[in-house]
Design an enzyme around this catalytic site. Sequence first.
Site, PDB file in Angstrom:
ATOM      1  N   THR B  53       1.366   6.277  -0.070  1.00 62.04           N
ATOM      2  CA  THR B  53       2.549   5.408   0.007  1.00 62.04           C
ATOM      3  C   THR B  53       2.825   4.936   1.431  1.00 62.04           C
ATOM      4  OG1 THR B  53       3.425   6.895  -1.644  1.00 62.04           O
ATOM      5  CG2 THR B  53       4.943   5.303  -0.724  1.00 62.04           C
ATOM      6  N   GLY B  92       4.220  14.228   1.420  1.00 66.73           N
ATOM      7  CA  GLY B  92       4.720  15.582   1.661  1.00 66.73           C
ATOM      8  C   GLY B  92       3.825  16.318   2.641  1.00 66.73           C
ATOM      9  N   GLU B 335       5.234   8.837  -7.871  1.00 72.44           N
ATOM     10  CA  GLU B 335       3.995   8.781  -8.648  1.00 72.44           C
ATOM     11  C   GLU B 335       4.065   7.702  -9.726  1.00 72.44           C
ATOM     12  OE1 GLU B 335       1.493  10.545  -7.575  1.00 72.44           O
ATOM     13  OE2 GLU B 335       0.372   9.442  -9.098  1.00 72.44           O
TER      14      GLU B 335
END
Lengths: 572, 572
Positions: B53, B92, B335
Amino acid sequence: MAAALQTLGGGIGITLHWIAFTPTIEQQATEEQKKKWLKLAQDVAIVGAYAQTEMGHGTFVRGLETTATYDPSTQEFVINSPTLTSTKWWPGGLGKTANHATVMAQLYTRGKCYGPHNFMVQIRSLENHQPCPGVTLGDIGPKMESNGNDNGFARFDHVRIPRENMLMKFARVEADGTYVQPPSSKLAYSNMVYLRGTFVMSAAQALASATTIAVRYSCVRRQSEMKPGEPEPQILEYQTQQYKLFPQLAAAYAFWFASWFMTQQHGSITGSMEKGDMSGLAELHALSAGLKSYTTAVTARGIDVCRMACGGHGYSHASGLPALFGGAAALCTAEGENTVMMLQTARYLVKCFAQSQAGKRLTGTVAYLSAVQPSPVAGNRNMSDLGTLVAAFQHRAARMVRHAAMQMQGEMQKGKAREDAWNSCSVLLIKAAEAHVHSFVVRNFAETVQTVEVDESVRAVLTSLCQLYSLYGITEHAGDFLKDGYLTGRDIDAASSHLSAMLARVRPDAVALVDAFDLHDKILRSVLGRYDGRVYEHLYEWAKKSPLNKSEVHESYYKYLQPFLKSNRAKL
Amino acid sequence: MAAALQTLGGGIGITLHWIAFTPTIEQQATEEQKKKWLKLAQDVAIVGAYAQTEMGHGTFVRGLETTATYDPSTQEFVINSPTLTSTKWWPGGLGKTANHATVMAQLYTRGKCYGPHNFMVQIRSLENHQPCPGVTLGDIGPKMESNGNDNGFARFDHVRIPRENMLMKFARVEADGTYVQPPSSKLAYSNMVYLRGTFVMSAAQALASATTIAVRYSCVRRQSEMKPGEPEPQILEYQTQQYKLFPQLAAAYAFWFASWFMTQQHGSITGSMEKGDMSGLAELHALSAGLKSYTTAVTARGIDVCRMACGGHGYSHASGLPALFGGAAALCTAEGENTVMMLQTARYLVKCFAQSQAGKRLTGTVAYLSAVQPSPVAGNRNMSDLGTLVAAFQHRAARMVRHAAMQMQGEMQKGKAREDAWNSCSVLLIKAAEAHVHSFVVRNFAETVQTVEVDESVRAVLTSLCQLYSLYGITEHAGDFLKDGYLTGRDIDAASSHLSAMLARVRPDAVALVDAFDLHDKILRSVLGRYDGRVYEHLYEWAKKSPLNKSEVHESYYKYLQPFLKSNRAKL
C-alpha cells in the site's frame, strides 16, 4: 466557553463543571444556596462534578443505591455507599479534578425513603486537594475516547454534610426531618428536554464534521479507472461513494433543523410553563427522548460510514474520524441509554393511540396518528414530490404505532399482564417509535426548506437534499412502506431511481454544502478534511510527529529486537 | 504462533512478518530464493514487512507508483519513490521493526512497464538497525486501534538491489532485461481466496468474542423493574436486549460455518488446480471477495451493537469491546476495501446472469440464479421452515441480480457506455451482491446444522439459531422480499412473530452457546465478559490500576489546577 471546550474536543476534567455541575446549582439550588455556591462555581473557585451514575445503575435512576440519611440530632445528612455497586462511576472530572460534587442519593428521613435527590458534597480539600475524610476517589481507567477527561469513581463512608447542602429549590427537608414535597416535578422534565436538545445538536455537529472531512477528502483522493486509459477520477464521482456520503450529509442538515425546532419549542414551552400551562410538555418530552436516541444512533453509524469511505486513511487518527466516532458513540449510551429513551417515546405514542381510539383529536407532532387512514389506497404516487414523501413517512409511522399497540392489546386480551405484553412487543414498539421520530425529522426538514429565509438557489439545493434524505429513508426501509400496500414495488423503483438522480444532482454542490457548516480546521482537527485540500503533504508532516519517530532507532530495538535477532542468527 | 499472536491481541511489529512477509517468500520466491531467505525469515534472523500500500493507492494495486527499473549494465533493479503519494504507507512493522521488506513496485525493463511485482529489499542495517542508504522510514502515527503495531512509511531514493531480489517464481526478468511472462496468474487468485477466507474467520472470531462478552454481562447486569415491586431482572430478559444480541450470536455461528466452507473449498480447489483444473476458481474468488466484505461489515456493526448493549460500561476499555471494534473496523478497509470487494462479486454475478440468459446452466453457489422463477407465486408460506427461508433468500438474491443487470443493460441500450452504466447502477449492484452473499451464508448455515455431527439436542438448538438468523434477515430486509410480492405482508408478520418466539427459545441456551466458542478469559481480555461473572469486583480492581491513580493527587493539579483555583479565589 462552549467554543473553547469545542476546540479542545473530547472533553477534559473541567468540561462537566460547566455543562452539568454549574447548571445543576442554577436549576436546583434555592436563592440562598445560589448565593453560596453559584459564584464560586462560575468563577471556578471550586471545581465540581455531577455524580449521578453508579457502577450498578445508569439510566434507571430510581435504582441508585447511594443513600443520604437525615440525622435530626446534628441536622446533617449522612452520605453513604452501602455496596460496591453503589460506587459512583463515570462522572466526568470526578476522579482527579473536582473538589466538589452534586451527589444524587436516595433520601431517607424519619425512616422513610423519598427517592433520589441531589446533595452538594465537598470531596477534596481546597488546601491540598487530598480526598476529604471518608471519601475514596479515583479515575475509572481508559475509555474508547475522551481520555482527556478523568471520568471517576467515588465511594462515601458515612460522610456528614450540613442539612443546607441538599439542593432544595424543589423538595425540602426541614430541621426536624419533615420532608416537603416539590410543588411540581414538571420543571425537571423541562430541563431534561433541554439537555436532550443539546444531544441532538451535538449529533448534528458531529455528523456535519464527519461529512465535511469525507466529502473534502473524496475530492482530493483519486482512485482506480472509471474508463480504461482515462485518469483516475476523484472518488466522489463514484455512485457508491455518493451513496455513502450524501445521505449522511443530508442527515446532518436534517438534524440541525430538528435541533432548531427543539430549541424553539423548548423556549416556547418554558414561556407557557411560567404561565402555568404544562400542556405541551409531555409531547415535547417524548419527542426529545426519541430524537436523542435516533439522531445519536444515526450519527455514530454515519460517522463510521464516513470513516470507511476514506479507506485506510480514515482509520488513522490523522483523519479525525476515530475521535469523532468515539465521541458520538458515547452519546448513544450517555444521559439515557438509547433503547430506554426510544421506549419512553413508544410509551407516549401508545397512550396517544389509545386516546385517539377513544375519540380524542391529537395535535402537534402526533396529530397525524389520528389523521391517517388504516386502509390505504395504492396508486401511482409522485415519488419526487416532498408532500407525498412526508405523507408516506407519516403513514408508515401511524401504521407501525397502531400495529404495535394492537399487538400489545391482543396479548393482554389473551391474558398476559400489561408488563409482559409490553416486553414481548418491545421490538415492535421501538421500531414504531423510530418511525415516528423519522417521520418528524422528514416533515421538519421539508417544512424548514420551504420556509427558511434563503436565496431561491439555496432553497433549490436544500430541497434536493431533503428529497435525497427522504428517498434514502424510503428505500432503506422499503418493507415498512410496502407491507400494507401503501407503496407498491413500482413506487419503490421510482424512489430508487429518483434517489440516483438526486445523488447526481447534489454532487456539484456537495463541497459548498459542507463548507456551509463553517467548521474551522482547528475544530475539525483532520488532515483529510483540510479546507485547503493539501492532504498528502500534511499527512506526511503529521506522521513525522509520531512519538515513535523521535529517534531513528527506537529504544525497543536495543531492549528486545537486537538480542532476539542476534540469538536467532547465532542458531543458524 | 497464531495462538501467541492472538493472546497479544491487536497486532505488534512482528505480526506482519508472520502473516504476510514470510508467506510471500513461500509463495512467490523460486526454490533458490527460498534457500536464501525463507529460513532466515522462519528463524527470525531477519524481520520483514510486506510493503504494498502507498499513501495514494490502496486497493487499486495497478495504480501503485513505486518503480523498479531494471539496469542491465549492473544487473540491478532501481527501487524509487517518484512522488510523495508513492510513499509506502500502512505496512505493519515497516516503521520501526522490520529490516527487510517485500516491496511491490511497477516493473520497468527495456523501456516498458509490466505492472506491479514484488521485490525483496533490505531497509535497515543488520548491524545497527539504521535505515539503509536512500531509504527513509518512519511510523505513520496513532490509529483507531492496533497501536502496538508500528504501521510505517518508506520512501526509496534510487535504491539499487540485485536482479535476484525480484521474487521470480512466476514472472522473471533475465540478465539482459527480457521479461518472461508468468505461466498463469491464477495461483495469485488462489492465494487471495485463502487470505480472504482468513478474514471471514477473523470476523467470526471477533463477533464470537463480542457476543460472549455481551451475553455473559447481560446475565450479571440487572436493571430497572419489569413489574412494580419485583427485583430487577437480568437485562437479558428484555426482548430488546435479546433482539440486539441473539442475531449477532447467530451471525457469529453463521460466519464460522462460512469460514469452514471456504477452508474446505480452498483445499479442494487447490487440489484440482494442481491437476490443472481451474474451473472452480472464479466462482470461489467471487464468493470470497463478497464474504470478506459482508462478514467484516456485519461484524464491525455487530460488535458496536454489543458495546451499546453493555451500556456505559461497554464504552470502557475494561469491556474489551472498543478494542474488538477497532480491530474489526480495520478489517473493513484492509486487504481490499469492502465496497470494491463487493463490486468484484457483483461483476461475477452479472457475468453469470448473462451466461444464464444465454442458456448456460449455472452450478455451485450461483446455481440458483438460473433456477429461480422470475414471476413468483405468493402463497401462505411456512415461515418457520428452513427450506422456505433459504428459498426466500435465493429468490431475493436472484431477483436483485436480475434487476441490477437488466437496469444496466437498459442504460447501455439508451446509449450509455458500459462503464458509465456500471457506475450509475453500482448501488443496485452492491445490494444484489450483498443479497447473494447473504443467501449463501443462510444456505450454508442451514446445510451445516442439518449435516454436522452433533447430538440431536445440540442440533435442535443450532436449528433454532439458524431460524433466528434467517428470520432476522427477512424482517430487516423485508422490502427486498415484499417488492415483487414473493412474500406478503402476512408472511412478514409471521416471520416477525416466529422471530419473537425464537428469541425466547434461544434465551435459555444463550450462555451455553457463547461458552461453546471456548474463548479463554486471557483471549477475551474483558472484565465484563469474565467466565466467573464477578464483574463488579474486577471492574473496581481494573480501575484502580489506571495510570491516573498512581498518585492520590495528580501532578496536573500542582502544575495547572492549583494556581488556577488560587487565582480565581483571589479575585473573589
